[in-house]
Each structure stands twice: as structure tokens, then as C-alpha cells.
Design an enzyme around this catalytic site. Sequence first.
Site, PDB file in Angstrom:
ATOM      1  N   CYS A 443       0.868  -1.058  -0.033  1.00  0.00           N
ATOM      2  CA  CYS A 443       0.039  -0.006   0.032  1.00  0.00           C
ATOM      3  C   CYS A 443       0.929   1.328  -0.207  1.00  0.00           C
ATOM      4  O   CYS A 443       0.410   2.224  -0.555  1.00  0.00           O
ATOM      5  CB  CYS A 443      -1.084   0.054   1.230  1.00  0.00           C
ATOM      6  SG  CYS A 443      -0.189  -0.155   2.902  1.00  0.00           S
ATOM      7  N   HIS A 585      -2.138   1.228   7.098  1.00  0.00           N
ATOM      8  CA  HIS A 585      -2.468   1.314   5.723  1.00  0.00           C
ATOM      9  C   HIS A 585      -2.219   2.857   5.259  1.00  0.00           C
ATOM     10  O   HIS A 585      -2.521   3.753   5.932  1.00  0.00           O
ATOM     11  CB  HIS A 585      -3.870   1.020   5.662  1.00  0.00           C
ATOM     12  CG  HIS A 585      -4.447   1.169   4.135  1.00  0.00           C
ATOM     13  ND1 HIS A 585      -3.918   0.276   3.203  1.00  0.00           N
ATOM     14  CD2 HIS A 585      -5.202   1.966   3.405  1.00  0.00           C
ATOM     15  CE1 HIS A 585      -4.539   0.659   2.080  1.00  0.00           C
ATOM     16  NE2 HIS A 585      -5.372   1.532   2.421  1.00  0.00           N
TER      17      HIS A 585
END
EC number: 3.4.19.12
Length: 708
Positions: A443, A585
Site C-alpha cells: 500500500c 494502511h
Amino acid sequence: MSERGIKWACEYCTYENWPSAIKCTMCRAQRPSGTIITEDPFKSGSSDVGRDWDPSSTEGGSSPLICPDSSARPRVKSSYSMENANKWSCHMCTYLNWPRAISCTQCLSQRRTRSPTESPQSSGSGSRPVAFSVDPCEEYNDRNKPNTRTQHWTCSICTYENWAKAKKCVVCDHPRPNNIEAIELAETDEASSIINEQDRARWRGSCSSGNSQRRSPPTTKRDSEMKMDFQRIELAGAVGSKEELEVDFKKLKQIKNRMKKTDWLFLNACVGVVEGDLAAIEAYKSSGGDIARQLTADEVRLLNRPSAFDVGYTLVHLAIRFQRQDMLAILLTEVSQEAAKCIPAMVCPELTEQIRREIAASLHQRKGDFACYFLTDLVTFTLPADIEDLPPTVQEKVFDEVLDRDVQKELEEESPIINWSLELATRLDSRLYALWNRTAGDCLLDSVLQATWGIYDKDSVLRKALHDSLHDCSHWFYTRWKDWESWYSQSFGLHFSLREEQWQEDWAFILSLASQPGASLEQTHIFVLAHILRRPIIVYGVKYYKSFRGETLGYTRFQGVYLPLLWEQSFCWKSPIALGYTRGHFSALVAMENDGYGNRGAGANLNTDDDVTVTFLPLVDSERKLLHVHFLSAQELGNEEQQEKLLREWLDCCVTEGGVLVALQKSSRRRNHPLVTHMVEKWLDRYRQIRPCTSLSDGEEDDDDEDE
């Protein structure tokens, strides 16, 4: 009754010994105190000393008998005659075995004849007899250890068959006779000692707790290969013949040969859910695997865990079955969002592949001591201003499909990290939007390419450049990393020092993360990415790690400014990119295009034309504290004034009328890469086509269409 007519039963092997025996004649176990004595199954009298034992003569007694179970606790059975009638006598050692025993418990000799009380099915398959109920004590005698006997010699005292290498009897310690004829040949012995496959499976699963002299049988190369595969298979219940096992082995081998890399990653992900390994799931997702994929019958057979895996199960089903709440939240978010999301990179795969090739072509390695990779093009992704021309319902659909609403809410509402200044978000049109990103270990790399080129790092082009730059310039980055970590530990009062070997081990771990697709990255990797982009990276992130229940776990340490400090300032751009960090994230934070904002510089002379979009990125948090600058050297560290001076050198900074220190991010549609512009236009055309389908509340939209 004479002394010979009274015996004591061993609590381990149930062998009945004479009262004068201190140890058990069969298993050499010590005679326990207070042993229950049973009647002599032989005929009483001194003249019976040399007479053979007749098992049929023991039916007349009804004395209690000690029968050990798995926990070695004495149990008393009321009817000794029924037990004795159901047992069968071994033709080699005369030991009385339970009816379920297929081979003798003591000498492992094969049972020659079936007991009349057993059913025909009990001798071949090891199933329970039907004619009577099986006592739980029979489980003890039924643990026949499988072994293919090669050469044995029979003890002249206790008739126990010992291995050929044994110099004395294992049971009674009697020396081995010198008669060579007492040794039996392996060929004649194998015919009477065939081991059933059920005992073989039980032997594989057991720990080698038996007698040390009883060794495992020699196996051929073919048997060893089959054993390696059979160890992964749990044989439940009755097992078929060896031919059936070989058929199963060939079937499993065919299934394995047909499987691809993605199939193995999926099976590893399924096992990862059961064992709580999140890395296996991330590896499967990063390879482009389908989260909604279901287990097939062949895959369930290969996994061979019926209690865990069923046909038709997905990763979500497994997470629910094993109560993996953290994995379930990630998987459900992935499944629900992948079906509803539509980012520009998904609309036109051909253009996306061309952009990836363009990125690979623009990566070059600097010559000299600092041989770091860098990108030659300056590209900044922004949302097109044409979105505002769409009807409100279509605009809402656009934002639902391109943005991550959960990340946006967490950064805006749960904790004021972005868009906390009304001056920046409203008057200066510098509102930041969190683009939706894959929830995988890549990510960070995906968000960097989204903030610049608008695509994912699906081919790991950026990861390879990161890995090569870290290895080729390891000394440069290692020095910065070590100084920064030492200062950080001292500033937080940890006061610990590591040996050089420990520093090297931690650095080797950071290097290994860069080379593993799907592996989570750290602050050092962001610092290296700033050098590859040749521009600063600003991370707006949460300050604390939190579980899915909202519990605080620790500091994140990601928020701050990452400058390409190892480059010359003249070699770098001052226009930064922004990333958001929430609960493990990363997301790209981008602005929307605006037309002609050269007069919104809060008194600063921006020297921009009407085609340039300027976004004001705050360099302070909501409490007006300066963001940390990561990986500063000992000479660069200092107070906030020195850090602010350093920021002004590496970025275009100004102070707004509200007193907020900001960095200017500049982007131009004309200067942007044409492939990125074309990709965004094709993505936007998708929403322009569905515009006539929207319901109009009044005729204002129709008038706008006529004017266009």
C-alpha cells in the site's frame, strides 16, 4: 492352595506372575505394593510345574483382574471368565491378547486364526467386533506397534522373540544362545508378520515412546516418497489396502502438478487464516488473487483438514469460523470495496500498462558513490475539476467509487489530521481527498504512485527500485538510519544502546522487507522513496497504533516530513506529495484541480499562470506544532526554528493569513504527463455518459446543457 496357585497381575501388561516374582516376567515392571492376586489359571499342584499352559482351562475362575487403561489407573472387571473367553492366545509367546488385536501386543506376531467371538470384518480391517461390546480397557492391548521383522532369535526362558542384534533377551535379560540355527530368516518371517496400514498410520503419528530395541522397518525409496506425502494426510477410521493408498497418492500428485503459483498462494492464505498469519493473506492479495475465491474439492482434499476446510469456503468463511476479527475486517472491506470501486487505473488497462512502461523507462541510476535510482519526470496526480460540472448524484457516485470514505472519516473526524483548517480547506481550495487503495502490503508503494501517476505498483517496478537503491547505497542510508534511531530512543527516554551486531541485524531486516512483495514497509523506506522521487514526502497519519476494538497499542512514528537529504538541493523538486496513514494502511492524499489561483498565496508571490494548480499542504498539525523532519543528522538536529529553516530550504513555503506554515504543491495540466491526462479523461467519460440517466429536479441542468 499352594504358593504356585496364587499369582499377581502386572498393571502394565496384565501378565500374571508368580508370587515370588519381584518384577514382571514380560515387561520387567516393578511389582506394586498391595497388588491384587488372582487364582492360578494353571491346574494346581506341584506336579504341574513343567506342564504347558492351556488357555481353555482358565474359564472356570471369576476373580477380579487389574486392567490398566491409558492413564495407568487400575480398573476391576467383574467377570474374568468372559474376558478370558474372548481373548486369543499367541502361537509364539502364548500371550493372551484382546479380541481386537490383529497381532500380538508383546511379540508382534501375526494372529493366525480368528477368535470365534469376532466378526469376519474385524480381522482384516481392524473394525470393532459385532458379537459383543468392547471394553475401554481393550484400547491398551490394541496398541500394536507395527514393524516388519527381519531376523529374530527366541529366548529359551520366556519364549520372547528378540531382534538379531540383541545380545540378551529384552524381557528376562537371559543371554542370547550361540546357536546360529535359532535365528530365523527374513523371508520366512515376513510371510507371518504382515502389518496392516492402520497400525502403520498410528505408528507414524506416535512419538517414539516404545522400546528402544524395536526399530522402524527399512523402507525403500518408493516407500519413503509415499511416507512424506502420507504424513500430510490424516487417515481417519478404517484404511484400505496398500493399493488404495497408492491410488490416493497418485491422485494427490496429479492435483499438485496441475496447481499454479496463484493456487498455492490461495491455499497458503487459507492456512494463514486458520493459523492467524496475516502475511500469507497479504501475499495472496498482492499477487492479484480473488478474495471471493472458493475452495474446490481437490483443494480441500489436498489441505486434508476436514475440521477446518470445506468445499465452497472462502477466506471470509474461514475468518468467521476461526473468529479472526482483524482478518475479517480487512477481508470484508476488501470484498465490499473492490466490487464498488472504480479508480482511473481500472477503466483503461491499455493506458495503465503504457504508464507502467513509461515509469520503468524514466527510472535511472545515478553514477558515482551515491548510486541511487531516481525518476526523471515530475508528475502530480489531481482530481479533475470537471467533476464539479456533473450533477450532484453523479458527483456522489464518483466520490464513492474513487475515494476511501473510511480513511477520509478517520483522518478528518475521528482525529483532526487533514482538512482541520477551514482557511486551507475552503478559502484556499486545498482540501485533501484520500484515494482508495488496495489493502495489501504494497500500500505504501501504491499510494506513492497514485499520488504521482495515478496507478498501482502492480508490477513491483517501484519496489525493485527501492530494493536496489537500498542495497547499492546501503552505507549512506544506514548511517542516517542509525543516527536517527539513536536520537529517537534518547529523546523518548529509553536510554538503551545496541551493539554493532544488533544494528546490523536490524538493518538486514529492513533490507529484506524491501525485496519481499507484499511485505509491510517502514519509515526508512519512505525516506528512500523521497530520494527516488527527488521530492519531499509529507505523511499525515494517526499518532497511535490502535486495534480494531479501539485499544491503543503504541506510537506509529510515520507522521512527518521526509526530505531527500542525500541529494543536492538543485537536483530535487520542491513540490511535495502527501500521503495518509491509518491503522497500518497508506493512502494517497490528492487535491482537486482549480483554475487560476495565483492570487491566493496569502501575500506571497507565487509566480504562477492560470493553468497551474496550487495546493497548500500544512507543515504543522492541528495544535500548530511543527511536523517532525525524519532522518536528520546530528548536525541538522536542533530546535523548531532550525527545522523550519531546513523546511524552507527544501520546499516552497509560506505563511497564510491565519498563521499556518504551508508548503506549496504545484501541478499543471499542460505540464503533466499526457498518458495520465488521457487516462483521467477516459475515466471521467464513463460518468459523463450516465449523466442523462439522472433525474432532474428542475430545468437548470437542461439550460446548462444547451449553453454547452
